[in-house]
Design a protein around this motif. Structure first.
Motif, PDB file in Angstrom:
ATOM      1  N   GLN A 282     -23.124  32.167   2.433  1.00  0.00           N
ATOM      2  CA  GLN A 282     -24.488  31.776   2.049  1.00  0.00           C
ATOM      3  C   GLN A 282     -24.390  30.914   0.798  1.00  0.00           C
ATOM      4  O   GLN A 282     -23.806  31.332  -0.194  1.00  0.00           O
ATOM      5  CB  GLN A 282     -25.331  33.015   1.749  1.00  0.00           C
ATOM      6  CG  GLN A 282     -26.727  32.702   1.242  1.00  0.00           C
ATOM      7  CD  GLN A 282     -27.574  32.021   2.296  1.00  0.00           C
ATOM      8  OE1 GLN A 282     -27.906  32.609   3.298  1.00  0.00           O
ATOM      9  NE2 GLN A 282     -27.923  30.774   2.066  1.00  0.00           N
ATOM     10  N   CYS A 283     -24.950  29.728   0.839  1.00  0.00           N
ATOM     11  CA  CYS A 283     -24.912  28.821  -0.301  1.00  0.00           C
ATOM     12  C   CYS A 283     -26.155  28.994  -1.158  1.00  0.00           C
ATOM     13  O   CYS A 283     -27.191  29.463  -0.697  1.00  0.00           O
ATOM     14  CB  CYS A 283     -24.826  27.375   0.173  1.00  0.00           C
ATOM     15  SG  CYS A 283     -23.336  27.045   1.115  1.00  0.00           S
ATOM     16  N   ARG A 284     -26.035  28.561  -2.378  1.00  0.00           N
ATOM     17  CA  ARG A 284     -27.160  28.601  -3.305  1.00  0.00           C
ATOM     18  C   ARG A 284     -28.229  27.634  -2.814  1.00  0.00           C
ATOM     19  O   ARG A 284     -27.934  26.561  -2.312  1.00  0.00           O
ATOM     20  CB  ARG A 284     -26.691  28.179  -4.682  1.00  0.00           C
ATOM     21  CG  ARG A 284     -27.806  28.101  -5.678  1.00  0.00           C
ATOM     22  CD  ARG A 284     -27.310  27.576  -7.002  1.00  0.00           C
ATOM     23  NE  ARG A 284     -28.455  27.428  -7.877  1.00  0.00           N
ATOM     24  CZ  ARG A 284     -28.420  27.640  -9.167  1.00  0.00           C
ATOM     25  NH1 ARG A 284     -27.298  27.961  -9.738  1.00  0.00           N
ATOM     26  NH2 ARG A 284     -29.506  27.502  -9.885  1.00  0.00           N
ATOM     27  N   TRP A 285     -29.460  28.036  -2.987  1.00  0.00           N
ATOM     28  CA  TRP A 285     -30.563  27.137  -2.678  1.00  0.00           C
ATOM     29  C   TRP A 285     -31.708  27.423  -3.623  1.00  0.00           C
ATOM     30  O   TRP A 285     -31.864  28.522  -4.120  1.00  0.00           O
ATOM     31  CB  TRP A 285     -30.982  27.201  -1.226  1.00  0.00           C
ATOM     32  CG  TRP A 285     -31.377  28.552  -0.704  1.00  0.00           C
ATOM     33  CD1 TRP A 285     -30.552  29.548  -0.289  1.00  0.00           C
ATOM     34  CD2 TRP A 285     -32.710  29.044  -0.525  1.00  0.00           C
ATOM     35  NE1 TRP A 285     -31.288  30.622   0.144  1.00  0.00           N
ATOM     36  CE2 TRP A 285     -32.602  30.342   0.004  1.00  0.00           C
ATOM     37  CE3 TRP A 285     -33.961  28.505  -0.757  1.00  0.00           C
ATOM     38  CZ2 TRP A 285     -33.717  31.121   0.300  1.00  0.00           C
ATOM     39  CZ3 TRP A 285     -35.067  29.285  -0.453  1.00  0.00           C
ATOM     40  CH2 TRP A 285     -34.934  30.571   0.067  1.00  0.00           C
ATOM     41  N   GLU A 286     -32.469  26.394  -3.885  1.00  0.00           N
ATOM     42  CA  GLU A 286     -33.608  26.495  -4.790  1.00  0.00           C
ATOM     43  C   GLU A 286     -34.794  25.780  -4.177  1.00  0.00           C
ATOM     44  O   GLU A 286     -34.638  24.906  -3.340  1.00  0.00           O
ATOM     45  CB  GLU A 286     -33.279  25.838  -6.138  1.00  0.00           C
ATOM     46  CG  GLU A 286     -32.150  26.504  -6.875  1.00  0.00           C
ATOM     47  CD  GLU A 286     -31.819  25.786  -8.167  1.00  0.00           C
ATOM     48  OE1 GLU A 286     -32.227  24.620  -8.346  1.00  0.00           O
ATOM     49  OE2 GLU A 286     -31.130  26.388  -8.991  1.00  0.00           O
TER      50      GLU A 286
ATOM     51  N   ASP B 114     -35.046  31.690  -4.732  1.00  0.00           N
ATOM     52  CA  ASP B 114     -33.969  30.724  -4.904  1.00  0.00           C
ATOM     53  C   ASP B 114     -32.648  31.146  -4.284  1.00  0.00           C
ATOM     54  O   ASP B 114     -31.656  30.464  -4.421  1.00  0.00           O
ATOM     55  CB  ASP B 114     -33.761  30.410  -6.383  1.00  0.00           C
ATOM     56  CG  ASP B 114     -34.924  29.611  -6.947  1.00  0.00           C
ATOM     57  OD1 ASP B 114     -35.750  29.124  -6.158  1.00  0.00           O
ATOM     58  OD2 ASP B 114     -35.000  29.479  -8.173  1.00  0.00           O
TER      59      ASP B 114
ATOM     60  N   ALA C  18     -29.099  32.902  -3.001  1.00  0.00           N
ATOM     61  CA  ALA C  18     -27.840  33.314  -3.613  1.00  0.00           C
ATOM     62  C   ALA C  18     -27.443  32.362  -4.724  1.00  0.00           C
ATOM     63  O   ALA C  18     -27.806  31.203  -4.729  1.00  0.00           O
ATOM     64  CB  ALA C  18     -26.756  33.367  -2.547  1.00  0.00           C
ATOM     65  N   ARG C  19     -26.687  32.861  -5.643  1.00  0.00           N
ATOM     66  CA  ARG C  19     -26.189  32.058  -6.756  1.00  0.00           C
ATOM     67  C   ARG C  19     -24.777  31.600  -6.467  1.00  0.00           C
ATOM     68  O   ARG C  19     -23.830  32.361  -6.585  1.00  0.00           O
ATOM     69  CB  ARG C  19     -26.222  32.871  -8.052  1.00  0.00           C
ATOM     70  CG  ARG C  19     -27.615  33.260  -8.456  1.00  0.00           C
ATOM     71  CD  ARG C  19     -28.360  32.027  -8.890  1.00  0.00           C
ATOM     72  NE  ARG C  19     -29.743  32.354  -9.203  1.00  0.00           N
ATOM     73  CZ  ARG C  19     -30.734  31.560  -8.916  1.00  0.00           C
ATOM     74  NH1 ARG C  19     -30.528  30.437  -8.307  1.00  0.00           N
ATOM     75  NH2 ARG C  19     -31.955  31.889  -9.248  1.00  0.00           N
ATOM     76  N   GLY C  20     -24.624  30.377  -6.043  1.00  0.00           N
ATOM     77  CA  GLY C  20     -23.316  29.832  -5.728  1.00  0.00           C
ATOM     78  C   GLY C  20     -22.954  30.070  -4.274  1.00  0.00           C
ATOM     79  O   GLY C  20     -23.572  30.858  -3.590  1.00  0.00           O
ATOM     80  N   SER C  21     -21.942  29.364  -3.806  1.00  0.00           N
ATOM     81  CA  SER C  21     -21.460  29.579  -2.450  1.00  0.00           C
ATOM     82  C   SER C  21     -20.559  30.791  -2.460  1.00  0.00           C
ATOM     83  O   SER C  21     -19.621  30.860  -3.230  1.00  0.00           O
ATOM     84  CB  SER C  21     -20.665  28.359  -1.974  1.00  0.00           C
ATOM     85  OG  SER C  21     -21.500  27.239  -1.906  1.00  0.00           O
ATOM     86  N   GLN C  22     -20.853  31.740  -1.620  1.00  0.00           N
ATOM     87  CA  GLN C  22     -20.043  32.952  -1.608  1.00  0.00           C
ATOM     88  C   GLN C  22     -20.089  33.598  -0.239  1.00  0.00           C
ATOM     89  O   GLN C  22     -21.084  33.516   0.455  1.00  0.00           O
ATOM     90  CB  GLN C  22     -20.551  33.935  -2.647  1.00  0.00           C
ATOM     91  CG  GLN C  22     -22.019  34.301  -2.471  1.00  0.00           C
ATOM     92  CD  GLN C  22     -22.545  35.118  -3.622  1.00  0.00           C
ATOM     93  OE1 GLN C  22     -21.820  35.495  -4.506  1.00  0.00           O
ATOM     94  NE2 GLN C  22     -23.821  35.384  -3.603  1.00  0.00           N
TER      95      GLN C  22
END
Length: 172
Positions: A111-115, A138, A140-144
Motif C-alpha cells: 500500500q503506497c502513501r496517498w493524500e 491520507d 498509509a505513510r510511505g510505501s510498505q
C-alpha cells in the motif's frame, strides 16, 4: 470525468523504463468520461510513442472495481499490478519506491502513501476536524508491505498478480 485526464497525465509521467510497464485505463463509465479517457489515451500515444497504454472499456459493470480489474487482467502483461482510482495523482517515482518490496517472494501487496488534494477542506461540520481526520483520509505513510491487520484502501497499491488470482478473487 473531472479527474481522469489529470490521472492519465500523472501516470504517463511515471519514471520507469517504458518497456517494463503497461498502462491500462479500465473504464466502465456510462457518461462522457468514455470519450474523455479515449481521447486522452490517444493524445498520450501520439505524444509518447514508447508508452504502452490502452483504453479498455466495458459496458457491463458487474463487480464494479473488482470486475474492471478482472476484465483488465485478461490482457495485462505484468507480474505486478498497480491500481489507481481516477482521483489519484501518483508521483513520478511511485514505481521506483514500490517495486523493490516484491524482491521478497512473500510480499503480495504494498500500500503506497496517498493524500487528498483538498485535505484542508474537511472541517468540523464534517465530523472531526482536519487534523484528526488526516491519518484516516491520507492513507498509509510511505510505501510498505501490508501487515496482517491493514486493509488495502482500493487505490495506490501494488499487487502481485499471482496473489489476486490464487485467492480466487478474480478469474485467472
Amino acid at each position: 470525468m473531472y479527474v481522469a485526464e489529470r490521472l492519465l497525465d500523472s501516470v504517463s509521467a511515471i519514471r520507469y523504463p517504458r518497456d517494463r510497464f503497461q498502462i491500462q485505463v479500465l473504464d466502465d463509465s456510462t457518461d462522457e468520461t468514455c470519450d474523455i479517457c479515449r481521447n486522452k489515451v490517444n493524445q498520450l500515444i501520439e505524444r509518447y510513442p514508447d508508452l504502452d497504454i490502452e483504453y479498455v472499456h466495458r459496458t457491463d459493470r458487474t463487480g464494479f472495481k473488482a470486475g474492471a480489474l478482472d476484465h483488465g487482467l485478461r490482457t495485462a502483461k505484468g507480474e505486478l499490478v498497480m491500481i489507481f482510482d481516477a482521483d489519484f495523482m501518483p508521483k513520478a517515482d511511485i514505481l521506483e519506491r514500490t517495486v523493490h518490496h516484491f524482491l521478497d517472494p512473500k510480499v503480495a501487496v504494498v500500500q503506497c502513501r496517498w493524500e487528498h488534494i483538498n485535505r484542508d477542506f474537511f472541517g468540523p461540520d464534517r465530523g472531526a476536524g482536519p487534523d484528526a481526520q488526516r491519518p484516516l483520509r491520507d492513507g498509509a505513510r510511505g510505501s510498505q508491505p501490508l501487515g496482517p491487520l491493514f486493509n488495502f484502501n482500493g487505490t495506490a497499491g501494488m499487487w502481485r498478480r499471482a496473489a489476486i488470482v490464487r485467492r480466487r478473487w478474480l478469474a485467472p
